[in-house]
Enzyme design. Structure first.
Site, PDB file in Angstrom:
ATOM      1  N   TYR A 131      -3.670  10.044   8.219  1.00  0.00           N
ATOM      2  CA  TYR A 131      -4.925  10.939   7.839  1.00  0.00           C
ATOM      3  C   TYR A 131      -6.453   9.972   8.276  1.00  0.00           C
ATOM      4  O   TYR A 131      -6.290   8.689   8.530  1.00  0.00           O
ATOM      5  CB  TYR A 131      -5.661   9.909   6.380  1.00  0.00           C
ATOM      6  CG  TYR A 131      -6.393  10.645   5.199  1.00  0.00           C
ATOM      7  CD1 TYR A 131      -6.484  11.580   4.921  1.00  0.00           C
ATOM      8  CD2 TYR A 131      -8.228  10.367   5.813  1.00  0.00           C
ATOM      9  CE1 TYR A 131      -7.498  12.728   4.091  1.00  0.00           C
ATOM     10  CE2 TYR A 131      -8.207  10.553   4.742  1.00  0.00           C
ATOM     11  CZ  TYR A 131      -8.886  11.789   4.233  1.00  0.00           C
ATOM     12  OH  TYR A 131     -10.042  12.586   3.951  1.00  0.00           O
ATOM     13  N   GLN A 192      -6.455  16.427  -1.646  1.00  0.00           N
ATOM     14  CA  GLN A 192      -5.761  17.583  -1.242  1.00  0.00           C
ATOM     15  C   GLN A 192      -4.709  17.851   0.109  1.00  0.00           C
ATOM     16  O   GLN A 192      -3.956  17.734   0.775  1.00  0.00           O
ATOM     17  CB  GLN A 192      -7.002  18.613  -0.530  1.00  0.00           C
ATOM     18  CG  GLN A 192      -7.669  18.711  -0.012  1.00  0.00           C
ATOM     19  CD  GLN A 192      -9.032  18.362  -0.525  1.00  0.00           C
ATOM     20  OE1 GLN A 192      -9.133  17.357  -1.743  1.00  0.00           O
ATOM     21  NE2 GLN A 192      -9.451  18.417  -0.174  1.00  0.00           N
ATOM     22  N   ASN A 215     -11.374   7.608   1.358  1.00  0.00           N
ATOM     23  CA  ASN A 215     -12.245   6.892   0.174  1.00  0.00           C
ATOM     24  C   ASN A 215     -11.050   6.661  -0.508  1.00  0.00           C
ATOM     25  O   ASN A 215     -10.021   7.151  -0.250  1.00  0.00           O
ATOM     26  CB  ASN A 215     -13.004   8.111   0.253  1.00  0.00           C
ATOM     27  CG  ASN A 215     -12.530   9.486  -0.161  1.00  0.00           C
ATOM     28  OD1 ASN A 215     -11.850   9.323  -0.905  1.00  0.00           O
ATOM     29  ND2 ASN A 215     -13.577  11.011   0.102  1.00  0.00           N
ATOM     30  N   SER A 238     -14.192  -3.685   4.690  1.00  0.00           N
ATOM     31  CA  SER A 238     -13.392  -5.050   5.616  1.00  0.00           C
ATOM     32  C   SER A 238     -14.173  -6.365   5.329  1.00  0.00           C
ATOM     33  O   SER A 238     -14.704  -6.631   4.263  1.00  0.00           O
ATOM     34  CB  SER A 238     -14.075  -4.661   6.807  1.00  0.00           C
ATOM     35  OG  SER A 238     -13.440  -4.795   7.782  1.00  0.00           O
ATOM     36  N   GLN A 260     -19.322  -7.014  10.584  1.00  0.00           N
ATOM     37  CA  GLN A 260     -18.474  -6.470   9.126  1.00  0.00           C
ATOM     38  C   GLN A 260     -19.523  -5.638   7.724  1.00  0.00           C
ATOM     39  O   GLN A 260     -19.430  -4.844   7.199  1.00  0.00           O
ATOM     40  CB  GLN A 260     -17.965  -7.643   8.796  1.00  0.00           C
ATOM     41  CG  GLN A 260     -16.867  -8.062   9.121  1.00  0.00           C
ATOM     42  CD  GLN A 260     -15.576  -6.824   9.643  1.00  0.00           C
ATOM     43  OE1 GLN A 260     -14.999  -5.970   8.464  1.00  0.00           O
ATOM     44  NE2 GLN A 260     -15.743  -6.999  10.803  1.00  0.00           N
ATOM     45  N   HIS A 263     -20.247  -2.285   7.869  1.00  0.00           N
ATOM     46  CA  HIS A 263     -19.281  -0.971   7.593  1.00  0.00           C
ATOM     47  C   HIS A 263     -18.619  -0.615   6.252  1.00  0.00           C
ATOM     48  O   HIS A 263     -19.033   0.621   6.351  1.00  0.00           O
ATOM     49  CB  HIS A 263     -17.556  -1.851   7.644  1.00  0.00           C
ATOM     50  CG  HIS A 263     -17.341  -1.678   8.950  1.00  0.00           C
ATOM     51  ND1 HIS A 263     -16.286  -0.501   9.660  1.00  0.00           N
ATOM     52  CD2 HIS A 263     -16.367  -2.947  10.131  1.00  0.00           C
ATOM     53  CE1 HIS A 263     -16.076  -0.562  10.643  1.00  0.00           C
ATOM     54  NE2 HIS A 263     -15.794  -1.982  10.914  1.00  0.00           N
ATOM     55  N   GLU A 327      -9.494 -10.750   6.267  1.00  0.00           N
ATOM     56  CA  GLU A 327      -8.509  -9.690   6.939  1.00  0.00           C
ATOM     57  C   GLU A 327      -9.186 -10.513   8.291  1.00  0.00           C
ATOM     58  O   GLU A 327      -8.008 -10.471   9.394  1.00  0.00           O
ATOM     59  CB  GLU A 327      -9.326  -8.681   6.446  1.00  0.00           C
ATOM     60  CG  GLU A 327      -9.050  -6.883   8.116  1.00  0.00           C
ATOM     61  CD  GLU A 327     -10.119  -6.571   7.737  1.00  0.00           C
ATOM     62  OE1 GLU A 327     -11.074  -6.386   7.093  1.00  0.00           O
ATOM     63  OE2 GLU A 327      -9.215  -4.735   7.964  1.00  0.00           O
ATOM     64  N   HIS A 328      -9.999 -10.765   8.854  1.00  0.00           N
ATOM     65  CA  HIS A 328     -10.138 -11.384  10.180  1.00  0.00           C
ATOM     66  C   HIS A 328     -10.861 -13.024  10.343  1.00  0.00           C
ATOM     67  O   HIS A 328     -11.964 -13.071   9.212  1.00  0.00           O
ATOM     68  CB  HIS A 328     -11.531 -10.448  10.834  1.00  0.00           C
ATOM     69  CG  HIS A 328     -11.044  -8.661  10.686  1.00  0.00           C
ATOM     70  ND1 HIS A 328     -11.662  -8.272   9.922  1.00  0.00           N
ATOM     71  CD2 HIS A 328     -10.705  -8.029  11.864  1.00  0.00           C
ATOM     72  CE1 HIS A 328     -11.440  -6.994  10.136  1.00  0.00           C
ATOM     73  NE2 HIS A 328     -10.640  -7.311  11.048  1.00  0.00           N
ATOM     74  N   ASP A 361     -11.344  -4.467  17.091  1.00  0.00           N
ATOM     75  CA  ASP A 361     -11.534  -4.094  16.805  1.00  0.00           C
ATOM     76  C   ASP A 361     -11.195  -2.526  17.791  1.00  0.00           C
ATOM     77  O   ASP A 361     -10.713  -1.054  17.493  1.00  0.00           O
ATOM     78  CB  ASP A 361     -13.341  -3.154  15.809  1.00  0.00           C
ATOM     79  CG  ASP A 361     -13.372  -4.297  14.769  1.00  0.00           C
ATOM     80  OD1 ASP A 361     -12.236  -4.461  13.972  1.00  0.00           O
ATOM     81  OD2 ASP A 361     -14.411  -3.912  14.561  1.00  0.00           O
ATOM     82  N   GLU A 415      29.822  -8.005 -14.456  1.00  0.00           N
ATOM     83  CA  GLU A 415      28.467  -6.783 -14.338  1.00  0.00           C
ATOM     84  C   GLU A 415      28.900  -5.728 -15.302  1.00  0.00           C
ATOM     85  O   GLU A 415      27.981  -5.359 -15.084  1.00  0.00           O
ATOM     86  CB  GLU A 415      28.055  -6.790 -12.580  1.00  0.00           C
ATOM     87  CG  GLU A 415      27.908  -7.907 -12.373  1.00  0.00           C
ATOM     88  CD  GLU A 415      27.266  -7.331 -11.238  1.00  0.00           C
ATOM     89  OE1 GLU A 415      27.182  -5.831 -10.343  1.00  0.00           O
ATOM     90  OE2 GLU A 415      26.614  -8.266 -10.658  1.00  0.00           O
ATOM     91  N   HIS A 420      33.398   0.306  -9.676  1.00  0.00           N
ATOM     92  CA  HIS A 420      33.164  -0.859  -8.646  1.00  0.00           C
ATOM     93  C   HIS A 420      34.310  -1.536  -8.906  1.00  0.00           C
ATOM     94  O   HIS A 420      34.988  -1.557  -7.495  1.00  0.00           O
ATOM     95  CB  HIS A 420      32.007  -1.765  -9.254  1.00  0.00           C
ATOM     96  CG  HIS A 420      30.422  -1.223  -8.999  1.00  0.00           C
ATOM     97  ND1 HIS A 420      30.079   0.352  -9.814  1.00  0.00           N
ATOM     98  CD2 HIS A 420      29.214  -1.165  -7.687  1.00  0.00           C
ATOM     99  CE1 HIS A 420      28.984   0.347  -9.330  1.00  0.00           C
ATOM    100  NE2 HIS A 420      28.553  -0.356  -8.031  1.00  0.00           N
TER     101      HIS A 420
END
Lengths: 430, 430
Positions: A131, A192, A215, A238, A260, A263, A327-328, A361, A415, A420
């Site tokens: 995506y 979709q 999103n 981020s 950052q 973003h 994250e960073h 990046d 069990e 089994h």
């Protein structure tokens, strides 16, 4: 204005810092039922539903038989990509490929002390859906970072979806897609597109796993289809944490923090330093740079609402970073290796005064898809492993069977699973 | 009665077999809003809510300060575990530990042709929550299979939750928990236990990842908390595919098919064979064994509703298995290695006539937590890797910076991210 916590002068600030880290930064307010409705509809009506949603949300007419649009042609678009951007995409692609190729795991086989011949084997996922968001966040680097690990892993079918509102798609995204060898492309987006990748729609056959940012609708749809197909993590806004001493140029550190902030209004930049004077200089530099920044609107909201400055002793820095699990993180200090050794929770660490996070990046080769919102406590950046799966292979001889049978039967009976037990004992009596 | 598809006599049966594979087997009908309500309530009211839900659903009184119950004491319960079961648990635990220890990945570091010093490092997750179901599906093997990979990975805090309805907990589960070194135990279950693990409740501090099987409420709650904490996969009903030639004892193969059927009315057992006469013998043996089976009620529903017999040439077997992508597959044929080589989608492969899948449930050492419902197309069984995360470490010298700067700046500008570009260019001008 960023929040300031002085842990040296006011140790009690630590509690407010902890609360600050727990403040929600948005993203969670999405109404899942809208995404659920769209997913169900596409699952039911396939290509027909996709054509309708794409006309409605993206004002783009798709052919139902092919799910393509005459207005969006990858090869034609790619030609519009500027030459210097093409070269930079190729440069980045090569480095990302080299790096991720080192991640391919080895198969393993051994005979253990019971004589059981145990093995596992890694294989690529057959088909992956990628995506790519439309509009402002339509990044060629995102195509590279998501597709190249899949390619390196051996994924044969790489399907890209990227909405083209009003027929517009970033030529650099088209060029990146052709560079990495995307096998199919559809100009669709939103919940979709996620549903179509998961369940198929007309000519678009289902994939096995869906990756890539999106999103709130895309994130919600990924959560819904999770299990029917694989997904990557649910990415949040981020983050960067910069640990810097006073020997840095304050304007460099300010630039890193703002990289950052630009973003997303929900992004979070935090400075950890042991020098209050330096902190103030960075803050001034942030203000100065914000004034001239084209993305100042977004960056200002992020810095004012979520930015943080922590004054702390360097000995505290590692545990503060672990609390954030960013994250960073950048270590722009005289002796960064002490920090590298101690920090346990971070997606990616950038070491040295010449290691702005933006390099990662794009071009260091490491992946920029990294765990956000503290997920570095339990998850990793995207890698070739995310596009592979492991099959366990157990070769059991009669001798190995004899060594294992009794314990297996005992546990099966304990069990309450007599069939089994029988599948073991029936071979024993022969 | 299991469905039969004869692909040799009636190739058109292939389409009905494909439809058969797509038939839902339940589990999806869960009302997520109930789980959501419980999760929200526990998130909000913590231990108080947990005490209430546990009183209501499990008829067990918990102390709010400790979330324990005098009625449920692991050490006391473990003493009630029979000696032969204790020995079998220890035998299994040792084998599982040996196997999973081989999965620990290596760290990696290299300097690439731009002079960038690139590395990654694996580390253990700090705290893991292990869900163990109550009632009939309260299995000691489940404790071993979920906790040992975590222990081997280096997880320090392993929190077990297992409901104890009316104060009842399986002593073998208690013994297994003590064997693997569980650090904390709470007698709670359901969506409320998942929420408590994710967000904390009174003395129970939040964990970073939650693993282990559970009912529909548990699965729904795991889906809800996913992202705030890590989760393992959403497990569906169990499956086996047995590929068998006519040289097998039909009763052995029947026992193997039934060993999955007895798990769950929604479980699925499929036989693939090239001999119609053998298929009929297996079917008769299934009927015979069902009559004497204590779990016949569950197993009969599973076999009648979801069981399948496919008559096909051995050359077709591998592609049929890939279409099913089964959790478990047995190759009980004269030349199994051809199949081992060709099959790509399966959680675990059992090779040879003495390799009933039940051995893998307990004692081969391989993990029995495996991808179900076709998820073997995109995911793997549980492993030590699931309890570790990778941090990327990028050490950038001035020379490496110079080699990377231009391309990074070009891409940042192309993506409309000027602060990213500035964080690079500002270091160039110095």
């Amino acid at each position: 204005m960023a929040r300031r916590f002085n842990l040296i002068q006011s140790p009690e600030d630590f509690e407010s810092f902890k609360s600050f880290m727990k403040e929600p930064r948005g993203g969670g307010a999405m109404d899942v039922s809208v995404a659920q409705g769209i997913v169900d509809d596409v699952k039911m009506r396939g290509a027909k539903a996709l054509v309708e949603y794409t006309a409605k949300f993206d004002r783009l007419k798709l052919e139902e038989e092919t799910l393509t649009s005459q207005e969006v042609d990858l090869s034609e678009l790619a030609k519009l990509c500027p030459e210097n951007v093409k070269r930079a995409i190729e440069f980045a692609a090569k480095r990302i490929e080299t790096y991720h190729a080192k991640q391919i795991p080895s198969d393993h086989r051994f005979v253990d002390d019971a004589g059981a011949d145990m093995a596992w084997r890694w294989g690529a996922i057959d088909a992956v859906g990628l995506y790519v968001p439309g509009g402002r966040a339509s990044y060629p680097s995102s195509v590279l970072m998501n597709a190249i690990p899949a390619k390196v892993a051996g994924v044969k079918r790489m399907v890209m979806v990227a909405p083209a509102p009003d027929g517009v798609l970033n030529p650099a995204v088209a060029y990146a897609a052709l560079t990495v060898g995307i096998s199919e492309y559809y100009p669709i987006g939103g919940a979709q597109a996620v549903a179509a990748l998961a369940y198929g729609a007309g000519p678009l056959l289902p994939v096995d796993k869906i990756v890539g940012p999106g999103n709130a609708f895309v994130a919600a749809a990924k959560r819904i289809v999770f299990g029917d197909v694989g997904i990557d993590t649910i990415a949040g806004p981020s983050e960067i944490t910069v640990v810097a001493d006073k020997l840095n140029d304050p304007s460099w550190i300010a630039a890193d923090l703002l990289s950052q902030c630009e973003h997303d209004p929900a992004a979070q930049s935090i400075l950890i330093t042991d020098d209050e004077g330096f902190a103030s200089k960075v803050e001034t530099a942030v203000k100065d740079q914000l004034m001239k920044l084209e993305t100042q609107e977004t960056a200002t909201v992020s810095w004012n609402n979520h930015g943080g400055i922590v004054i702390a002793k360097m000995e505290q820095a590692a545990s503060l970073v672990d609390l954030i699990a960013p994250e960073h993180v950048e270590f722009a200090v005289e002796e960064p290796e002490v920090l590298v050794e101690s920090v346990r929770h971070a997606g990616a660490i950038f070491v040295g005064r010449y290691a702005p996070e933006a390099l990662g990046d794009y071009v260091t080769g490491s992946n920029h898809v990294l765990p956000t919102s503290g997920a570095a406590r339990f998850s990793s950046g995207l890698s070739a492993l995310d596009f592979m799966k492991r099959t366990s292979i157990q070769r059991i001889s009669v001798d190995a069977f004899n060594a294992l049978a009794e314990a297996a039967e005992t546990l099966a009976i304990a069990e309450g699973l007599p069939a089994h037990a029988k599948s073991v004992s029936i071979r024993n009596n022969n």
